[in-house]
Design a protein around this motif. Structure first.
Motif, mmCIF file in Angstrom:
data_model
loop_
_atom_site.group_PDB
_atom_site.id
_atom_site.type_symbol
_atom_site.label_atom_id
_atom_site.label_comp_id
_atom_site.label_asym_id
_atom_site.label_seq_id
_atom_site.Cartn_x
_atom_site.Cartn_y
_atom_site.Cartn_z
ATOM 1 N N MET A 122 0.883 -1.236 -0.159
ATOM 2 C CA MET A 122 -0.045 0.040 -0.070
ATOM 3 C C MET A 122 0.798 1.341 -0.054
ATOM 4 O O MET A 122 0.461 2.173 -0.750
ATOM 5 C CB MET A 122 -0.947 -0.105 1.301
ATOM 6 N N ASP A 156 -12.659 -0.967 -8.880
ATOM 7 C CA ASP A 156 -12.805 -0.106 -7.779
ATOM 8 C C ASP A 156 -14.295 0.093 -7.399
ATOM 9 O O ASP A 156 -14.749 0.864 -8.213
ATOM 10 C CB ASP A 156 -11.875 0.971 -7.755
ATOM 11 N N TRP A 160 -14.637 -1.438 -1.835
ATOM 12 C CA TRP A 160 -13.984 -2.804 -2.162
ATOM 13 C C TRP A 160 -13.510 -2.950 -3.758
ATOM 14 O O TRP A 160 -14.057 -2.058 -4.404
ATOM 15 C CB TRP A 160 -14.758 -4.047 -1.732
ATOM 16 N N PHE A 190 -8.758 -5.466 -1.715
ATOM 17 C CA PHE A 190 -8.824 -4.549 -0.342
ATOM 18 C C PHE A 190 -10.462 -4.348 -0.138
ATOM 19 O O PHE A 190 -11.221 -4.495 -0.882
ATOM 20 C CB PHE A 190 -8.538 -3.083 -0.715
ATOM 21 N N ALA A 192 -13.045 -1.880 2.815
ATOM 22 C CA ALA A 192 -13.136 -0.802 3.532
ATOM 23 C C ALA A 192 -14.371 -0.829 4.381
ATOM 24 O O ALA A 192 -15.491 -0.178 3.835
ATOM 25 C CB ALA A 192 -12.863 0.442 3.067
ATOM 26 N N HIS A 202 -9.296 0.559 6.575
ATOM 27 C CA HIS A 202 -8.703 -0.270 5.305
ATOM 28 C C HIS A 202 -8.481 -1.696 5.666
ATOM 29 O O HIS A 202 -7.603 -1.795 6.763
ATOM 30 C CB HIS A 202 -8.019 0.533 4.516
ATOM 31 N N GLY A 204 -6.242 -5.004 3.684
ATOM 32 C CA GLY A 204 -5.817 -5.308 2.264
ATOM 33 C C GLY A 204 -4.968 -6.658 2.397
ATOM 34 O O GLY A 204 -4.278 -6.849 3.264
ATOM 35 N N TYR A 301 -9.540 8.715 0.046
ATOM 36 C CA TYR A 301 -9.324 7.163 -0.227
ATOM 37 C C TYR A 301 -9.857 6.726 -1.739
ATOM 38 O O TYR A 301 -11.063 7.039 -1.924
ATOM 39 C CB TYR A 301 -10.156 6.283 0.893
ATOM 40 N N GLY A 304 -8.302 1.676 -2.836
ATOM 41 C CA GLY A 304 -7.495 0.726 -1.722
ATOM 42 C C GLY A 304 -6.172 1.559 -1.300
ATOM 43 O O GLY A 304 -5.410 1.161 -0.677
#
Length: 405
Positions: A122, A156, A160, A190, A192, A202, A204, A301, A304
């Motif tokens: 990340m 995305d 998620w 990922f 959230a 978050h 991942g 954000y 991810g």
């Protein structure tokens, strides 16, 4: 101090005295809106050496390094339609950055072909200009993949998403990547469960599986990392070269929380190197840090990855305080001291290192950033010359001046 480094640093600091605009829109060319971005970083390091000399030029008798860290020039294009492209080059490292074309099928899914950051770490996937500390954590520098040529599909859905990537080598392989240069694939997902303005949680998970190869297609691999100082000459922990390496497999776990002006972020990564003539090697590393925006800003954000905001008050800027602990373990073996005169080493003893970093960042207006870090290093590695473990615990002070647009 080298004259070349002095001139480079002076040039950047002179540029910082002026004013700069945000991303520069150039023109519409072939239905593509072309823009120009740049990132220039000048770094200074002062070392309080313990055992080894960290300066990149120990012959000159100094305990410091000064010079350009990055000089990135990036062209981007949006359109026509759902197409986009990017072409980036780092004049400091003499290598290409992102160089790819992408097509977005809908609001969630896209395909990218070319060179791009691979889907692990990340911290590595975050924008370089917004690093929370001057040097990325040992975990990132040791086990992240960075950029490779390939093709990826990513999606995305806000809270998620995920990425699937197949990759090969870099366009410009003028450095020796710690994780080799072979072909492989990567996965990242990922989630959230909490995602609202100023409140984000978050999680991942990532996985990389690749051949262990060098630029001459030899089966080789090596894990080593600098002590949270990008221009230091020494890696205090180092596995040495595995000339019988077959594949590298890295698994990463991510977690982060944002609550208003506070961000807490952590990652753990472990790599297994399978070998043809010797037992497999496993090394791991992790970090955890916190950042507090004294001026009250919070983070964004997307995909991810967290994004750093502009200052609420451009004239006063955004002030950040940060504290990080990171650790790496490259020991996968043991030392038998039954006979102190001739210890018996089994496996690989690459060393262990744990660092504390205290940092402050000042984002001024939309184009300037100044950072100062103090790093306290605690490392230990078995030395065959002294037939014992050698501790090396330097302190490092770092400063960075940055211009970006």
């Amino acid at each position: 101090m080298k004259t070349r480094h002095s001139l480079l640093t002076a040039a950047v600091l002179a540029a910082l005295a002026g004013t700069a605009n945000a991303e520069i829109t150039i023109d519409m060319i072939g239905g593509s809106e072309v823009s120009f971005e740049g990132l220039v970083q000048a770094d200074s390091y002062w070392y309080n050496d313990d055992f080894r000399v960290l300066s990149s030029d120990p012959v000159d008798g100094t305990d410091s390094d000064f010079g350009m860290r990055r000089a990135e020039l990036i062209l981007k294009g949006k359109g026509p339609g759902m197409w986009s492209w990017v072409l980036g080059y780092d004049a400091r490292s003499d290598k290409f950055l992102d160089a790819n074309i992408a097509y977005k099928f809908n609001g969630q899914t896209s395909v990218t072909v070319g060179q791009y950051k691979q889907p692990n770490s990340m911290e590595e996937l975050s924008s370089t200009k917004n690093n929370d500390f001057i040097s990325k954590a040992m975990t990132t520098n040791l086990l992240s993949m960075s950029r490779r040529m390939g093709a990826k599909v990513e999606t995305d859905y806000g809270n998620w998403g995920g990425t699937v990537s197949y990759f090969g080598n870099e366009i410009t392989n003028n450095e020796s990547p710690s994780l080799g240069t072979g072909q492989g694939f990567g996965l990242r997902g990922f989630f959230a469960p909490i995602k609202s303005e100023g409140s984000i949680f978050h999680l991942g998970l990532s996985y990389i599986n690749m051949e262990a190869r060098d630029s001459f297609d030899n089966s080789t691999a090596r894990l080593r990392v600098r002590p949270d100082a990008d221009q230091a000459s020494q890696r205090l922990i180092d596995t040495g070269t595995f000339n019988d390496a077959d594949r590298l497999k890295t698994t990463g776990f991510e977690a982060a929380y944002v609550g208003g002006p506070v961000k807490i972020q952590a990652e753990y990564m472990t790599t297994k190197i399978s070998r043809d003539l010797n037992p497999s090697f496993t090394g791991d590393s992790w970090y955890v840090y916190g950042v507090y925006n004294l001026t009250g800003e919070t983070w964004g954000y997307k995909g991810g990855v967290f994004s750093t905001p502009l200052p609420n008050d451009p004239g006063k800027g955004m002030w950040q305080l940060g504290l990080r602990y990171d650790t790496a373990d490259l020991n996968d073996g043991s030392v038998n001291f039954a006979n102190p005169a001739s210890p018996v080493v089994t496996g690989v003893m690459g060393g262990e290192e744990s660092n504390w970093t205290v940092g402050v960042n000042w984002y001024w207006r939309s184009n300037f950033k100044f950072s100062a870090n103090y790093v306290m290093v605690d490392s230990s590695k078995y030395s065959s010359s002294i037939k014992d473990f050698q501790d090396d615990n330097p302190d490092i002070f770092e400063f960075r001046a940055q211009l970006y647009w």
